[in-house]
Design a protein around this motif. Structure first.
Motif, short mmCIF file in Angstrom:
data_model
loop_
_atom_site.label_atom_id
_atom_site.label_comp_id
_atom_site.label_asym_id
_atom_site.label_seq_id
_atom_site.Cartn_x
_atom_site.Cartn_y
_atom_site.Cartn_z
N ALA A 169 -3.25 -1.61 20.89
CA ALA A 169 -4.16 -2.23 19.93
C ALA A 169 -3.59 -2.10 18.52
CB ALA A 169 -5.53 -1.56 20.00
N TYR A 170 -3.70 -3.15 17.74
CA TYR A 170 -3.24 -3.12 16.36
C TYR A 170 -4.47 -2.93 15.47
CZ TYR A 170 -0.59 -4.50 12.21
OH TYR A 170 0.02 -4.54 10.97
N LYS A 171 -4.45 -1.83 14.72
CA LYS A 171 -5.66 -1.42 14.02
C LYS A 171 -5.67 -1.77 12.54
CE LYS A 171 -5.49 2.44 17.21
NZ LYS A 171 -4.99 3.83 17.33
N LYS A 172 -4.70 -2.57 12.12
CA LYS A 172 -4.71 -2.96 10.71
C LYS A 172 -5.41 -4.30 10.58
CE LYS A 172 -1.77 -3.04 6.67
NZ LYS A 172 -0.60 -3.84 6.33
N PRO A 200 0.83 -1.21 0.00
CA PRO A 200 0.00 0.00 0.00
C PRO A 200 0.86 1.25 0.00
CG PRO A 200 -0.83 -1.59 1.59
CD PRO A 200 0.50 -2.11 1.12
N PHE A 204 -10.50 2.05 12.33
CA PHE A 204 -10.24 3.03 13.39
C PHE A 204 -10.92 2.61 14.69
CE2 PHE A 204 -9.63 5.39 9.41
CZ PHE A 204 -8.31 5.75 9.60
N ARG A 234 -4.41 -7.03 4.70
CA ARG A 234 -3.22 -6.50 4.04
C ARG A 234 -3.20 -4.98 3.94
NH1 ARG A 234 0.92 -5.32 3.18
NH2 ARG A 234 2.20 -5.32 1.31
N GLN A 235 -4.35 -4.35 3.69
CA GLN A 235 -4.34 -2.95 3.31
C GLN A 235 -5.28 -2.06 4.12
OE1 GLN A 235 -4.39 -4.60 -1.17
NE2 GLN A 235 -4.67 -2.40 -1.12
N GLY A 262 -0.40 2.52 16.01
CA GLY A 262 -0.94 1.17 15.99
C GLY A 262 -1.51 0.75 14.65
N PHE A 263 -1.16 1.49 13.58
CA PHE A 263 -1.70 1.18 12.26
C PHE A 263 -0.77 0.28 11.44
CE2 PHE A 263 -3.12 5.42 13.55
CZ PHE A 263 -4.49 5.20 13.61
N ILE A 278 -7.23 -0.28 7.42
CA ILE A 278 -7.16 0.22 8.79
C ILE A 278 -8.59 0.32 9.32
CG2 ILE A 278 -6.88 2.40 10.06
CD1 ILE A 278 -4.35 2.87 8.31
#
Lengths: 335, 335
Positions: free
Chosen positions: B2-5, A104, B13, B8-9, A129-130, B11
């Motif tokens: 926290a992991y916000k993904k 990306p 929120f 693969r591409q 965290g993204f 996010i």
């Protein structure tokens, strides 16, 4: 949620992202300069096996990105985000470099501050965290820049002593949420500044007020004394811009003179005929990713502030009689 | 942390940022189109009181930004970050628009996907805890784009039916961490795609594969069915690109045909002579910030997906025989 903004312009990262590794490619002239052995690859000529300079710049940036990815022990499919930019119209070096890299992509442009912008945005993605990793990259090429911004090189037009020489080079860094290496601890995002300078052959003068403003804000908003950093790295104010920035900072009682260096002055020696020094998005990208990163890893530098400066004009605005707005972004990197 | 993904591409929120308010300015032609009453200001002519088209675009973007700031009950000094871009070489519309606005600035470029990029970056800054408010903006101007990308308008060069008409307009949104209004719940960042299309008068064909890829990834990575959204808003594929994107999506069993609109087709009527529809960074910026925002606020739309698409070429790469890489970013906005 923790609020990570400190003061008006500064971000203090909660979990400072790590610069896990870097990769750099430069042109022959940069390879002959004082930092020649700090780059990963020196091209034999400015064409790099391509038919034109634009394709050479694209290839240089693409290989810099693919190499930083492989050296980070990643595949393109593992890269969370790619952030890149350059000086060419419509950011074509970055756009074409990444079309073969399946990650990306976000394009950025802040002239010679593009690398600093990409770096701090990468840190925002990771600390927020993204992303677990981000590749940030930038490039420039003397010959593509000359014919776009100034004159065909074949004309041999003389340049003023205040002018700067666009670096041929590409630098990329891989940021990770966890790794060993220097960390991005804070960033100060610049406010655009225009003091009326109109001469495109004197970008140092145009950019100095933005640089001084950002450095002063960075230190005051974080409550840091000027001696906090081992080195302040202008990218790239040149001889003229560094002198003016120092004067402006002294007026505010911020004295960093002896620690203030410029990527554009480090990459060439006095005999290379570059007038006030190097410039271009690839200048700070290669000097930071090539030289400074190695100094940090070796422990010879512990705390540095990269100050990317950008002259935000175009050949058209110059011809329309406009002055040159400028911006400076500061990125704090600590071992 | 926290992991916000997600996937693969994409996010997702955690604390979806709110689109608190918007402001839009368009040219006379756009004012005469079907959405004429959905914009805040329609210029009487394309010069907007300035001496040239570039200064008109700069003024349009500057006033759009200053108005969105004041309507958000903020002063420029309260704005955490300004993120903006446009189509002009070296992003000069954005750079010059913000030199009188004292807020930290980041320049972005992804061609006609620039507005979507600015919007999602603003959401990243807020959701990541780096900002309480962000202004995201983009512009384009028919006359500045024509002379930069194609021919002087005075030549009256005929265009192909697949060509698109650059929208004269600027749109800005103010994102806040807390307010009433539609929220940005997710964003999918595109991978650059190049299927070999070389015709700059057929950007819809070049961008369609990127659009289809991003829409399909967005839905699959979030586990959402095509009927999750009330509207899919291309920005801006045009008549040709929408048709091809629908075909490509159908092949993947993603059927959104009846819900898939294009900013470039909504902003003009059939009699305005724009061939395949509008385009330009200002097209999705004005249609989204002007029309779609009002529909969301009024409750007539509840869940929409903005799909910004960018053709990442330049006149130079076209002349060098290169094809057109493209990217698409999707931004989910929900009431």
């Amino acid at each position: 949620m923790a609020y990570k903004k400190v003061g008006r312009q500064t971000i203090q990262f909660e979990h400072p992202p790590v610069i896990a590794n870097t990769y750099t490619i430069v042109g022959p002239k940069e390879g002959q300069g004082p930092l020649g052995d700090r780059f990963d690859l020196v091209m034999q000529d400015n064409y790099y096996g391509e038919t034109d300079w634009e394709r050479a710049e694209i290839k240089m940036l693409r290989e810099t990105i693919t190499n930083v990815i492989s050296q980070a022990m990643l595949k393109p499919r593992d890269v969370d985000f790619l952030i890149a930019g350059d000086l060419l119209n419509q950011n074509i070096a970055a756009n074409f470099a990444v079309r073969d890299i399946a990650a990306p992509f976000l394009g950025v442009y802040n002239a010679c501050a593009t690398f600093a912008e990409a770096l701090l945005l990468g840190a925002v993605f990771i600390d927020g965290g993204f992303a677990k990793n981000v590749v940030a990259a930038a490039s420039s090429h003397y010959s593509t820049a000359e014919r776009q911004y100034r004159f065909p090189t074949e004309l041999g037009v003389q340049k003023k002593p205040t002018s700067q020489w666009t670096v041929t080079g590409a630098g990329a860094i891989c940021l990770k949420d966890d790794a060993s290496g220097p960390r991005i601890t804070a960033a100060t995002i610049g406010i655009v500044n225009d003091m009326g300078e109109k001469d495109p052959y004197n970008m140092g003068t145009a950019m100095a007020p933005a640089a001084a403003d950002t450095i002063q804000k960075h230190l005051s908003e974080l409550g840091r004394a000027p001696d906090y950093y081992d080195l302040y790295i202008g990218g790239d104010l040149g001889r003229v811009g560094i002198a003016i920035t120092n004067t402006l900072l002294s007026q505010q009682n911020v004295k960093i003179n002896d620690k203030f260096v410029c990527c554009g002055m480090m990459i060439y020696n006095d005999k290379q005929g570059v007038n006030a020094g190097g410039s271009g998005a690839g200048c700070s990208a290669t000097v930071f990713a090539g030289h400074i990163f190695r100094e940090l890893k070796a422990g010879r530098l512990k705390k540095v502030l990269l100050v990317g400066t950008g002259a935000l004009f175009s050949p058209l605005t110059y011809k329309q009689g406009e002055s040159i707005p400028s911006v400076a972004h500061a990125v704090a990197v600590e071992m």
